[in-house]
Scaffold this motif. Structure first.
Motif, short mmCIF file in Angstrom:
data_model
loop_
_atom_site.label_atom_id
_atom_site.label_comp_id
_atom_site.label_asym_id
_atom_site.label_seq_id
_atom_site.Cartn_x
_atom_site.Cartn_y
_atom_site.Cartn_z
N ASP A 159 0.82 -1.21 0.00
CA ASP A 159 0.00 0.00 0.00
C ASP A 159 0.86 1.26 0.00
OD1 ASP A 159 -2.20 -1.57 0.04
OD2 ASP A 159 -2.63 -1.30 2.18
N ILE A 160 0.39 2.28 -0.73
CA ILE A 160 1.05 3.59 -0.76
C ILE A 160 0.03 4.63 -0.30
CG2 ILE A 160 2.09 5.37 -2.22
CD1 ILE A 160 3.09 3.17 -4.05
N THR A 161 0.38 5.39 0.72
CA THR A 161 -0.50 6.45 1.21
C THR A 161 -0.18 7.73 0.44
OG1 THR A 161 -0.58 5.45 3.40
CG2 THR A 161 -1.26 7.76 3.22
N ALA A 162 -1.07 8.10 -0.49
CA ALA A 162 -0.84 9.29 -1.32
C ALA A 162 -1.28 10.57 -0.61
CB ALA A 162 -1.58 9.15 -2.65
N ALA A 163 -2.27 10.44 0.26
CA ALA A 163 -2.73 11.59 1.05
C ALA A 163 -3.04 11.08 2.45
CB ALA A 163 -3.97 12.20 0.42
N ASP A 164 -2.42 11.69 3.44
CA ASP A 164 -2.45 11.15 4.80
C ASP A 164 -3.14 12.12 5.76
OD1 ASP A 164 -2.00 9.80 7.12
OD2 ASP A 164 0.18 9.93 7.06
N ARG A 165 -4.45 11.90 5.98
CA ARG A 165 -5.24 12.67 6.95
C ARG A 165 -5.08 14.18 6.72
NH1 ARG A 165 -2.80 8.74 9.84
NH2 ARG A 165 -1.36 10.18 10.85
N ILE A 166 -5.48 14.63 5.53
CA ILE A 166 -5.35 16.04 5.18
C ILE A 166 -6.50 16.84 5.79
CG2 ILE A 166 -5.19 17.71 3.30
CD1 ILE A 166 -2.86 15.69 3.41
N ASP A 167 -6.16 17.82 6.59
CA ASP A 167 -7.13 18.76 7.17
C ASP A 167 -6.81 20.16 6.66
OD1 ASP A 167 -8.98 17.40 8.89
OD2 ASP A 167 -7.32 17.00 10.25
N MET A 168 -7.73 20.79 5.95
CA MET A 168 -7.51 22.17 5.53
C MET A 168 -8.83 22.77 5.07
SD MET A 168 -5.55 21.51 1.88
CE MET A 168 -5.67 23.19 1.34
N GLU A 169 -8.88 24.09 5.05
CA GLU A 169 -10.08 24.79 4.62
C GLU A 169 -9.69 25.94 3.70
OE1 GLU A 169 -13.30 27.56 6.85
OE2 GLU A 169 -13.34 25.44 7.45
N VAL A 170 -10.36 26.03 2.55
CA VAL A 170 -10.17 27.14 1.62
C VAL A 170 -11.37 28.06 1.76
CG1 VAL A 170 -9.74 27.83 -0.76
CG2 VAL A 170 -8.97 25.57 0.04
N PRO A 171 -11.19 29.27 2.30
CA PRO A 171 -12.34 30.16 2.49
C PRO A 171 -12.99 30.56 1.16
CG PRO A 171 -10.47 30.87 3.82
CD PRO A 171 -9.96 29.81 2.89
N GLU A 172 -14.24 30.89 1.23
CA GLU A 172 -15.00 31.29 0.05
C GLU A 172 -14.32 32.48 -0.64
OE1 GLU A 172 -19.54 32.71 -1.17
OE2 GLU A 172 -19.05 32.12 0.89
N GLY A 173 -14.18 32.38 -1.97
CA GLY A 173 -13.64 33.47 -2.76
C GLY A 173 -12.13 33.57 -2.79
N GLU A 174 -11.43 32.57 -2.21
CA GLU A 174 -9.97 32.62 -2.17
C GLU A 174 -9.36 31.58 -3.10
OE1 GLU A 174 -8.14 32.54 1.64
OE2 GLU A 174 -9.09 34.42 2.31
N ILE A 175 -8.09 31.82 -3.45
CA ILE A 175 -7.31 30.88 -4.25
C ILE A 175 -6.32 30.18 -3.32
CG2 ILE A 175 -5.65 30.60 -6.13
CD1 ILE A 175 -6.79 33.11 -7.42
N CYS A 176 -6.38 28.86 -3.32
CA CYS A 176 -5.41 28.05 -2.57
C CYS A 176 -4.55 27.29 -3.58
CB CYS A 176 -6.12 27.08 -1.65
SG CYS A 176 -5.03 25.80 -0.96
N VAL A 177 -3.24 27.47 -3.52
CA VAL A 177 -2.32 26.75 -4.40
C VAL A 177 -1.68 25.61 -3.63
CG1 VAL A 177 -0.23 26.89 -5.80
CG2 VAL A 177 -1.90 28.75 -5.88
N LEU A 178 -1.74 24.41 -4.22
CA LEU A 178 -1.12 23.22 -3.63
C LEU A 178 0.25 23.03 -4.28
CD1 LEU A 178 -4.14 20.72 -3.74
CD2 LEU A 178 -3.69 22.58 -2.13
N LEU A 179 1.28 22.94 -3.44
CA LEU A 179 2.66 22.83 -3.91
C LEU A 179 3.34 21.63 -3.27
CD1 LEU A 179 4.16 26.45 -3.65
CD2 LEU A 179 3.76 25.19 -5.75
N GLY A 180 4.42 21.20 -3.91
CA GLY A 180 5.24 20.14 -3.34
C GLY A 180 5.96 19.38 -4.43
N PRO A 181 6.93 18.55 -4.06
CA PRO A 181 7.67 17.77 -5.06
C PRO A 181 6.78 16.73 -5.72
CG PRO A 181 8.25 17.08 -2.83
CD PRO A 181 7.40 18.30 -2.69
#
Length: 372
Positions: free
Chosen positions: A17-39
């Motif tokens: 098994d490979i865990t690609a996303a591990d218990r992600i907690d986050m909130e993007v407020p209404e009307g905002e831009i959230c950029v996801l970054l990483g290798p």
């Protein structure tokens, strides 16, 4: 608003098994831009694709405007979410108008309403509807295709947009233009956007918030300025780069850093009055303004002291000015080009509003670090 609650994705492989996303907690407020970054392989794209369930989560919940979409029909969900990909994906056998109207047509919109919406959206990205509505994708440049791809995702007026490296395939010059156009458009439409990128500079420019992932985990979620000023650990500091202080120049406007409402003189003032004002405020120069307050030139203390006459007879032209709504990156560039350590700051009409100095820029950048 997008909220991810303990979102996890585990892929089963022959090697385990490979865990690609591990218990992600986050909130993007209404009307905002959230950029996801990483290798590469860090989980950012998997996380975004779970929002519209192109990838089904193993566990956890996804809320859009308070509704748990893990309990929604995936096809219905995707028709309510705008989706933009790097490869654009326009239908080659359909006109621009038909491409833009694809989802509204699926949703059963009135034809007149959907075609009117297509024309509105083209105008929003500076493409003339009379010219572009009936064209086919092959008749557009790469940058024009990308703009159509973006507004196609907006056609049904979705509350949320997902964007997967949408500008990555565009050449650097057109990329800047399209990014600026998109930000101008976003200032009007205020969509909630989750945006995958591999480019920290793009993220700093585009995002209200940045999420940095590593090995399936969300390592830091912050505003661009806080992320650059206060990286959580060495991984974040290395990822955003050793020039992170310089990257912050893009995030601060001239108006935020300038000295506001300094003394000024007019062409009819005497040199002795100009000298008195400079000495009173400890300035080595002073701006001469015209009758309507526009910056016209400058008088230096060393040139004016001991001289007689009027300011208008002795002033020097300004090598350049900087607008108050520009960012500090542009201000520093203008200073270096003009070989100056300070610049007069003006509004869009050329009215003198203040001045900015290299020392002042250094101070405002350093203040955040001193507050740690």
């Amino acid at each position: 608003m997008i909220r991810l609650d303990e979102l996890t994705k585990v892929f089963g492989t022959p090697a385990g098994d490979i865990t690609a996303a591990d218990r992600i907690d986050m909130e993007v407020p209404e009307g905002e831009i959230c950029v996801l970054l990483g290798p590469s392989g860090c989980g950012k794209t998997t996380t975004m694709k779970m929002v519209n369930r192109l990838v089904e989560p193993t566990s956890g919940r996804i809320f859009i405007d308070g509704t748990d979409v893990t309990k929604t029909d995936p096809i219905t969900l995707r028709r309510r979410i705008g989706y933009v990909i790097q490869q654009i994906g326009l239908f080659p056998n359909k006109t621009v108008e038909e491409n833009i109207c694809a989802v509204p047509d699926l949703l059963g919109w009135d034809r007149k309403k959907s075609r009117s919406r297509a024309a509105e959206l083209l105008e929003l990205v500076a493409l003339d509807p009379a010219v572009f509505l009936k064209r086919f994708p092959k008749e557009l440049s790469g940058g024009q295709q990308q703009r159509v791809g973006v507004i196609r995702a907006l056609a049904a007026d979705p509350p949320v947009m997902l964007m997967d490296e949408p500008f990555g395939a565009i050449d650097p010059i057109n990329r800047e233009v399209i990014q600026d156009e998109f930000l101008r458009m976003q200032s009007e439409i205020k969509k909630t956007i989750m945006f995958v990128s591999h480019d920290i500079d793009e993220a700093v420019k585009m995002a209200d918030r940045i999420a940095i992932f590593d090995s399936g985990k969300l390592i830091q979620y912050d505003t661009p300025d806080d992320l650059l000023a206060h990286p959580k650990n060495n991984f974040i500091a290395d990822f955003v780069g050793g020039d992170r202080t310089l990257k912050r120049l893009r995030l601060i406007t001239v108006e935020e850093a300038m000295m506001k409402d300094p003394p000024r003189v007019t062409a009819d003032d005497s040199l002795s009055d100009a000298v008195a004002k400079m000495e009173e405020h400890g300035h080595q120069s002073i701006i001469m303004v015209g009758p309507r307050g526009r910056a016209r030139g400058a008088i230096r203390l060393s040139d004016a002291r001991g001289q007689k006459g009027r300011v208008g007879e002795h002033y020097s032209k300004l090598p350049t000015t900087v607008r108050i709504n520009e960012d500090l990156r542009n201000a520093v560039s203008a200073m270096f080009s003009a070989d100056e350590t300070w610049l007069a700051c003006v509004d869009d009409d050329g009215n003198y509003k203040g001045y900015i100095t290299q020392r002042g820029i250094t101070h405002i950048l350093g203040a955040t670090y001193r507050d740690q």
